[in-house]
Design a protein around this motif. Structure first.
Motif, PDB file in Angstrom:
ATOM      1  N   MET A  54       0.846  -1.184   0.000  1.00 43.17           N
ATOM      2  CA  MET A  54       0.000   0.000   0.000  1.00 43.17           C
ATOM      3  C   MET A  54       0.882   1.234   0.000  1.00 43.17           C
ATOM      4  SD  MET A  54      -2.856  -1.614   0.111  1.00 43.17           S
ATOM      5  CE  MET A  54      -3.946  -0.217   0.268  1.00 43.17           C
ATOM      6  N   TYR A  62      -4.399   5.567   1.035  1.00 42.51           N
ATOM      7  CA  TYR A  62      -3.412   4.664   0.444  1.00 42.51           C
ATOM      8  C   TYR A  62      -4.035   3.968  -0.765  1.00 42.51           C
ATOM      9  CZ  TYR A  62      -0.917   4.884   4.964  1.00 42.51           C
ATOM     10  OH  TYR A  62      -0.253   5.292   6.086  1.00 42.51           O
ATOM     11  N   HIS A  87      -7.469   2.317   0.359  1.00 42.44           N
ATOM     12  CA  HIS A  87      -7.474   2.131   1.812  1.00 42.44           C
ATOM     13  C   HIS A  87      -7.420   3.484   2.505  1.00 42.44           C
ATOM     14  CE1 HIS A  87      -6.337   0.092   5.634  1.00 42.44           C
ATOM     15  NE2 HIS A  87      -5.521   1.111   5.800  1.00 42.44           N
TER      16      HIS A  87
END
Length: 510
Positions: A54, A62, A87
């Protein structure tokens, strides 16, 4: 970051370069490991272990890619998937944080060839999650509530997902600075060695119980990161290229290195992971493997080493046992700690131009063995390594997010060479042509294989700035066996792809 700020960033990089010193910037991100147990809609047991990279976009967002496979539940060794993830993560109090995300990708597998249809559905994978975590020093861990599903599959469950995160950062340069030389004194150079390995490994099965009893040849790639001069951790992926095409496994672990002479090193490592094809073909049970291996390296110079390796691969929850032998190459991306200590004023690093292209590919109708089948949609990732201003080496993997002839899990993999034009329209527009060679997986068995594929492609990139481009690709896949006599099955189609490119230069030892 606003769209208006992007050209300014690119201009800053070019200004620094004009001053005679390539601009370097830090890229931060994290490795995230996660594990979920899943109850299939028919009541069966299943689990998934995932590994994700990530990259940080800003303080809370992310984006990244990852892979996942079963470990210890069910009987689906060889099930494998890959996804792209957005994310969100935000500290809420003290060391506590909240996170949420969504992933989409492709996945397939089963206990038998016919079982691929019943377990994997159409192959389109999705996951949404939300939860809490806690950070302790440089490690974070937590729990999420997640919804995991594959379209048309019994994999469709709400579950608890446990995760562990470890942050890291590294330095990159502008793509426009590729070919320049920088000193380790001028940027945050790696404190420890990193190695990329490419190998061909042969798995010789010991008393196999599955339908396939022959050897399996795999193309292997491994990334090794040293934590001190001798101890390292690693992550590796192996894909079948002979014997059993697209046999797959991923594993990671720890190892140690012993220097036998200035040019000869001995490595010993042990990996844990997931492996297989379909369970009745190679019995790895739910997929869990243990893989100890030794490797001998002879360093030619400039960080390049030839390797020979031997190991023992076994699935403790299945019957698969294998001796492994391999030949390959190591490339030491960074200088050793001993070299760094002997050069207090810095060591030279060369900036190597790299492009990561992520795009969707949609095919025309597919002519397979004289019959026309519906086209498919694929998610493709292509990495380009610049050799000069015009020539580059490319590798591409594409996985279908829709079923091919009723089977999920169709995949293609290619390597080759490409040529690109000068950039026109104020440096924004650039055309390319490439020729690649590889294999596909028609998702059934060896009798249906088509052999090697040739994949010529052309396309245009539109550069938004030095980092980001819009990417297009028009290609054709055609089986070669029909012309050279190695296979009687045929395979042909055209495809069009659209996506984005992330461009940068990576400092590697000169």
């Amino acid at each position: 970051m606003t769209a208006a700020a992007l050209p300014a960033l690119a201009q800053t990089a070019f200004t620094d370069t004009a001053a005679g010193r390539p601009a370097m910037r830090d890229v931060s991100g994290m490795i995230m490991l996660d594990y979920s147990t899943i109850t299939l809609s028919d009541g069966g047991a299943f689990d998934l272990f995932g590994v994700h990279y990530m990259q940080r976009a800003n303080d809370w967002l992310y984006y990244g890619v990852g892979a996942f496979a079963p470990l210890a539940q069910g009987d689906y060794g060889g099930f494998f998937g890959a996804d792209a993830t957005l994310h969100i993560q935000r500290r809420i109090a003290g060391n506590w944080f909240a996170n949420a995300g969504i992933s989409v990708g492709a996945a397939a597998g089963g206990a038998s060839v016919a079982g691929i249809q019943s377990l994997s559905g159409d192959g389109f994978y999705s996951r949404a999650y939300v939860g809490l975590g806690y950070t302790y020093r440089n490690l974070s861990f937590g729990v999420n509530y997640a919804r995991v599903a594959i379209a048309g599959s019994p994999i469709n469950d709400a579950t608890i997902n446990f995760f562990v995160q470890r942050p890291f950062s590294f330095s990159v340069g502008s793509y426009g600075d590729a070919g320049s030389v920088v000193s380790s004194a001028d940027f945050d150079a790696p404190a420890h060695e990193n190695i990329v390995s490419l190998q061909f490994n042969n798995f010789a099965q010991i008393n196999p119980t599955g339908r396939y009893t022959g050897d399996i040849g795999v193309a292997s790639t491994q990334f090794t990161h040293f934590h001190n001069p001798n101890l390292y951790s690693f992550f590796a992926v192996d894909i079948g290229v002979t014997g059993l095409h697209w046999y797959n496994q991923a594993h990671g672990g720890i190892g140690t290195r012993v220097a036998l002479s200035p040019n000869v090193n001995l490595y010993g490592q042990i990996g844990l992971g997931s492996s297989g094809w379909v369970t009745d073909t190679v019995d790895t049970g739910p997929g869990f493997i243990i893989y100890p291996k030794a490797m001998l390296e002879y360093l030619w110079g400039n960080g390049v080493g030839a390797t020979v390796s031997a190991g023992y691969l076994y699935a403790p929850m299945g019957t698969s046992r294998n001796w492994t032998l391999g030949l390959g190459l190591n490339y030491h991306l960074s200088h050793s700690e001993a070299q760094a200590r002997s050069a207090p004023n810095g060591l030279d690093y060369s900036l190597r131009g790299i492009r990561l292209n992520v795009f969707g590919r949609t095919t025309s109708s597919i002519t397979y063995n004289g019959r026309e089948s519906d086209g498919i949609s694929m998610i493709a990732v292509q990495a380009d390594y610049a050799l000069s201003d015009h020539w580059y080496i490319a590798g591409q993997i594409a996985a279908a997010a829709t079923a091919f002839r009723g089977y999920a899990g169709y995949a293609e993999g290619f390597v080759g060479v490409g040529w690109q034009s000068n950039a026109y329209a104020n440096g924004r527009l650039q055309a390319y042509a490439q020729l690649m060679y590889g294999l596909n997986d028609v998702g059934v068995d060896a009798a249906h294989e088509v052999g090697a594929l040739l994949y010529p492609a052309v396309g245009v990139s539109y550069h938004l700035n030095d980092r980001l481009s819009l990417y297009s690709q028009l290609g054709a896949a055609v089986s070669l066996g029909q012309y050279v006599g190695s296979h009687t099955n045929t395979f042909e189609n055209y495809s069009i792809g659209l996506g984005v490119t992330y461009r940068f230069s990576l400092p590697t030892r000169s």
